[in-house]
Design an enzyme around this catalytic site. Structure first.
Site, mmCIF file in Angstrom:
data_model
loop_
_atom_site.group_PDB
_atom_site.id
_atom_site.type_symbol
_atom_site.label_atom_id
_atom_site.label_comp_id
_atom_site.label_asym_id
_atom_site.label_seq_id
_atom_site.Cartn_x
_atom_site.Cartn_y
_atom_site.Cartn_z
ATOM 1 N N LEU A 150 0.957 -1.338 -0.078
ATOM 2 C CA LEU A 150 0.047 -0.033 0.050
ATOM 3 C C LEU A 150 0.907 1.184 -0.083
ATOM 4 C CD1 LEU A 150 -3.168 0.565 0.138
ATOM 5 C CD2 LEU A 150 -2.753 1.291 2.606
ATOM 6 N N GLY A 151 1.668 1.514 -0.891
ATOM 7 C CA GLY A 151 2.510 2.770 -1.479
ATOM 8 C C GLY A 151 1.666 3.495 -2.085
ATOM 9 N N ARG A 152 2.596 4.558 -2.952
ATOM 10 C CA ARG A 152 2.010 5.616 -3.584
ATOM 11 C C ARG A 152 0.848 4.991 -4.666
ATOM 12 N NH1 ARG A 152 7.813 7.175 -3.743
ATOM 13 N NH2 ARG A 152 7.976 5.101 -4.752
ATOM 14 N N ILE A 153 1.217 3.920 -5.245
ATOM 15 C CA ILE A 153 0.323 3.510 -6.249
ATOM 16 C C ILE A 153 -0.969 2.561 -5.546
ATOM 17 C CG2 ILE A 153 -0.018 2.145 -8.396
ATOM 18 C CD1 ILE A 153 2.876 2.808 -8.923
ATOM 19 N N SER A 172 1.757 -5.367 3.789
ATOM 20 C CA SER A 172 3.424 -4.913 3.421
ATOM 21 C C SER A 172 4.064 -5.274 4.812
ATOM 22 C CB SER A 172 3.097 -3.404 3.406
ATOM 23 O OG SER A 172 2.535 -2.293 4.660
ATOM 24 N N ARG A 230 5.708 -6.565 -10.460
ATOM 25 C CA ARG A 230 6.836 -7.043 -11.291
ATOM 26 C C ARG A 230 6.738 -8.402 -11.519
ATOM 27 N NH1 ARG A 230 7.559 -2.659 -12.872
ATOM 28 N NH2 ARG A 230 9.575 -1.335 -12.694
ATOM 29 N N ASP A 254 -0.243 -7.878 -15.962
ATOM 30 C CA ASP A 254 0.513 -6.828 -16.677
ATOM 31 C C ASP A 254 2.079 -6.874 -16.831
ATOM 32 O OD1 ASP A 254 0.639 -4.137 -18.103
ATOM 33 O OD2 ASP A 254 1.539 -3.329 -16.448
ATOM 34 N N GLU A 259 9.948 -10.742 -19.423
ATOM 35 C CA GLU A 259 9.432 -10.050 -20.566
ATOM 36 C C GLU A 259 10.447 -9.869 -21.454
ATOM 37 O OE1 GLU A 259 8.100 -6.436 -18.388
ATOM 38 O OE2 GLU A 259 6.991 -7.505 -17.184
ATOM 39 N N HIS A 277 3.032 -4.959 -20.164
ATOM 40 C CA HIS A 277 3.551 -4.110 -19.138
ATOM 41 C C HIS A 277 3.361 -2.666 -19.644
ATOM 42 C CE1 HIS A 277 7.267 -3.461 -16.398
ATOM 43 N NE2 HIS A 277 6.253 -2.438 -16.153
HETATM 44 P P1 NAP Z 1 6.067 2.661 -3.145
HETATM 45 O O1 NAP Z 1 5.231 3.819 -2.781
HETATM 46 O O2 NAP Z 1 7.643 2.462 -2.676
HETATM 47 O O3 NAP Z 1 5.155 1.548 -2.388
HETATM 48 C C1 NAP Z 1 5.806 0.198 -2.209
HETATM 49 C C2 NAP Z 1 4.842 -0.551 -1.322
HETATM 50 O O4 NAP Z 1 5.344 -1.828 -1.358
HETATM 51 C C3 NAP Z 1 4.975 -0.054 0.127
HETATM 52 O O5 NAP Z 1 3.737 -0.165 0.733
HETATM 53 C C4 NAP Z 1 6.093 -1.053 0.799
HETATM 54 O O6 NAP Z 1 5.714 -1.119 2.222
HETATM 55 C C5 NAP Z 1 5.638 -2.288 -0.191
HETATM 56 N N1 NAP Z 1 6.447 -3.483 0.044
HETATM 57 C C6 NAP Z 1 8.017 -3.158 -0.169
HETATM 58 N N2 NAP Z 1 8.631 -4.396 -0.042
HETATM 59 C C7 NAP Z 1 7.899 -5.250 0.521
HETATM 60 C C8 NAP Z 1 7.800 -6.669 0.672
HETATM 61 N N3 NAP Z 1 8.921 -7.297 0.815
HETATM 62 N N4 NAP Z 1 6.835 -7.119 1.146
HETATM 63 C C9 NAP Z 1 5.600 -6.371 1.277
HETATM 64 N N5 NAP Z 1 5.465 -5.330 0.977
HETATM 65 C C10 NAP Z 1 6.470 -4.610 0.520
HETATM 66 O O7 NAP Z 1 6.251 2.258 -4.663
HETATM 67 P P2 NAP Z 1 5.036 2.630 -5.804
HETATM 68 O O8 NAP Z 1 5.365 4.030 -6.168
HETATM 69 O O9 NAP Z 1 3.607 2.594 -5.246
HETATM 70 O O10 NAP Z 1 5.326 1.793 -6.782
HETATM 71 C C11 NAP Z 1 5.282 0.239 -6.650
HETATM 72 C C12 NAP Z 1 5.700 -0.571 -7.586
HETATM 73 O O11 NAP Z 1 4.853 -0.690 -8.674
HETATM 74 C C13 NAP Z 1 7.118 -0.163 -8.351
HETATM 75 O O12 NAP Z 1 8.242 -0.415 -7.651
HETATM 76 C C14 NAP Z 1 7.051 -1.035 -9.562
HETATM 77 O O13 NAP Z 1 7.495 -2.318 -9.393
HETATM 78 C C15 NAP Z 1 5.592 -1.152 -9.822
HETATM 79 N N6 NAP Z 1 4.710 -0.600 -11.032
HETATM 80 C C16 NAP Z 1 4.564 -1.098 -12.124
HETATM 81 C C17 NAP Z 1 4.181 -0.545 -13.117
HETATM 82 C C18 NAP Z 1 3.611 -1.125 -14.461
HETATM 83 O O14 NAP Z 1 3.864 -0.693 -15.625
HETATM 84 N N7 NAP Z 1 3.111 -2.409 -14.175
HETATM 85 C C19 NAP Z 1 4.035 0.843 -13.321
HETATM 86 C C20 NAP Z 1 4.563 1.355 -12.142
HETATM 87 C C21 NAP Z 1 4.797 0.682 -10.847
HETATM 88 P P3 NAP Z 1 6.838 -1.545 3.147
HETATM 89 O O15 NAP Z 1 7.971 -0.783 2.721
HETATM 90 O O16 NAP Z 1 6.139 -1.120 4.482
HETATM 91 O O17 NAP Z 1 6.833 -2.913 3.241
HETATM 92 C C1 8YV Z 2 7.384 1.854 -17.143
HETATM 93 C C2 8YV Z 2 7.015 0.874 -14.712
HETATM 94 O O1 8YV Z 2 6.744 1.627 -18.126
HETATM 95 O O2 8YV Z 2 7.405 2.762 -13.469
HETATM 96 C C3 8YV Z 2 7.594 1.595 -13.630
HETATM 97 O O3 8YV Z 2 8.201 0.993 -12.479
HETATM 98 O O4 8YV Z 2 7.059 -0.381 -14.550
HETATM 99 C C4 8YV Z 2 6.564 1.534 -15.973
HETATM 100 O O5 8YV Z 2 5.955 2.574 -15.498
HETATM 101 C C5 8YV Z 2 8.642 0.984 -17.097
HETATM 102 O O6 8YV Z 2 9.528 1.394 -16.326
HETATM 103 C C6 8YV Z 2 9.281 1.409 -18.523
HETATM 104 O O7 8YV Z 2 10.724 1.331 -18.565
#
Ligand code: NAP
Ligand code: 8YV
Length: 319
Positions: A150-153, A172, A230, A254, A259, A277
């Site tokens: 439960l982070g930013r996204i 988390s 991921r 996604d 990949e 993705h």
């Molecule tokens: P964020 O704000 O840092 O949030 C990450 C969350 O994950 C926090 O709540 C953290 O809480 C939790 N976490 C971290 N390590 C953990 C673990 N070992 N076990 C359980 N919970 C854990 O990050 P965000 O900005 O929301 O982004 C999250 C992730 O989404 C990115 O790092 C990326 O991998 C993915 N993403 C994917 C796409 C896509 O295109 N599909 C796009 C954007 C992002 P705690 O530290 O308390 O554990």
């Molecule tokens: C990007 C992502 O598309 O922000 C991330 O962590 O997975 C996606 O938003 C990816 O990083 C493209 O390089």
């Protein structure tokens, strides 16, 4: 002397135009080309713009490096601890993509539970005419949704889910301050209690196969797994097997382990919705991410402080 910045990959034209105004650019398309460059050519590189990829050996080829500006919020492909130990600041592109990634998550969840792709195919195949109404599906209203991370996204997803009358809970490593959603320290227990799990943690060793066979089986035959984090966060082999023999109901994915390769078995499954993705892949959000890549470089080199350092490097910016 103008600061030299190495750009690897095909960034939006605006990135190249903006960076050229401030820096002396070295632009190559991929890391194969980087491997061909001599130490001399890389000796004066101080800034490095990359699509989420900067392993330790690449960082070490640039002795003058001061800042890595990575596109994307996830930086599991960047050796951030190693960079920090060398005094190199790593930056990323958080927050500007929250809304689109959360929208993609909701889209995948609805498409998966309401069998959008299957029903679309039912109509196109003429089955509505021949066989009558398509099978009923499952509503998301009233369902318990467990957010893993439960982070930013994750927070943006939770907010959007409230409009659909879902009950949101989360897992988390630490409970989050200032939130009313119920916290589960035990992921298996949360999976057992939930109809849906949504993975939205970072990748990397700490989350590798966090959603394993036990978690998948706890979610169960009526359960739905959505992965927008991921590919490494889910045990893909265990997921495929559970979907095949009905130990898991359905999945919306996604991201994948290898990949752009996707397990063949998933391609034939009706209970799976797949996207390549693309959670942040809109023109608007990719432009905002691109702008932040530039802003991190310019603010570091011209104002002394990058705007979005990763936590491992935050002390280098504040100090
Ligand atoms: P964020 O704000 O840092 O949030 C990450 C969350 O994950 C926090 O709540 C953290 O809480 C939790 N976490 C971290 N390590 C953990 C673990 N070992 N076990 C359980 N919970 C854990 O990050 P965000 O900005 O929301 O982004 C999250 C992730 O989404 C990115 O790092 C990326 O991998 C993915 N993403 C994917 C796409 C896509 O295109 N599909 C796009 C954007 C992002 P705690 O530290 O308390 O554990
Ligand atoms: C990007 C992502 O598309 O922000 C991330 O962590 O997975 C996606 O938003 C990816 O990083 C493209 O390089």
């Amino acid at each position: 002397m103008t600061t030299q910045v190495l750009v690897v990959g095909n960034f939006f034209p605006s990135v190249m135009i903006d960076l050229k105004e401030h820096f002396d650019l070295l632009h190559i398309q991929n890391f194969g080309e980087l491997a061909q460059m001599s130490d001399n050519e890389l000796a004066n590189v101080e800034g490095f713009a990359t699509f989420g990829w900067a392993p330790a050996d690449v960082i070490d080829r640039m002795p003058s490096l001061k800042l890595i500006s990575s596109f994307g919020v996830g930086y599991d492909g960047v050796a951030a601890d190693h960079a920090a130990s060398r005094g190199v600041v790593v930056t990323h592109t958080p927050n500007v993509l929250n809304d689109d990634v959360a929208n993609t998550t909701i889209m995948l969840l609805l498409a998966t539970m309401r069998c959008l792709i299957e029903q679309n195919q039912y109509l196109r195949d003429g089955r509505w005419v021949k066989e009558g109404n398509a099978p009923l599906t499952r509503s998301i209203a009233g369902k318990k949704v467990g957010i893993v991370g439960l982070g930013r996204i994750g927070d943006a997803i939770a907010h959007k889910l409230s409009v659909f009358n879902c009950t949101v809970v989360y897992h988390s490593r630490n409970p989050k301050d200032g939130t009313d959603y119920a916290y589960y320290g035990d992921l298996v227990e949360m999976a057992r209690d939930c109809d849906v799990l949504i993975a939205i943690t970072p990748g990397g060793p700490a989350t590798n196969k966090l959603i394993n066979k036990t978690v998948i089986e706890a979610l169960g035959p009526e359960g739905t797994l959505i992965n927008v984090a991921r590919g490494t966060v889910v045990d893909e082999q265990a997921l495929v097997a559970a979907l095949q023999d009905g130990r898991l109901g359905s999945a919306g994915l996604d991201v994948f382990e290898q990949e752009p390769k996707v397990p063949e078995a998933l391609l034939d499954m009706n209970n799976v919705v797949l996207t390549p993705h693309v959670a942040s892949a809109t023109w608007e959000t990719r432009q905002a991410m691109s702008d932040l890549v530039v802003e991190n470089l310019v603010s570091h080199f011209e104002k002394g402080a990058a705007v979005a350092p990763v936590p491992e490097c935050a002390h280098l910016v504040e100090g």
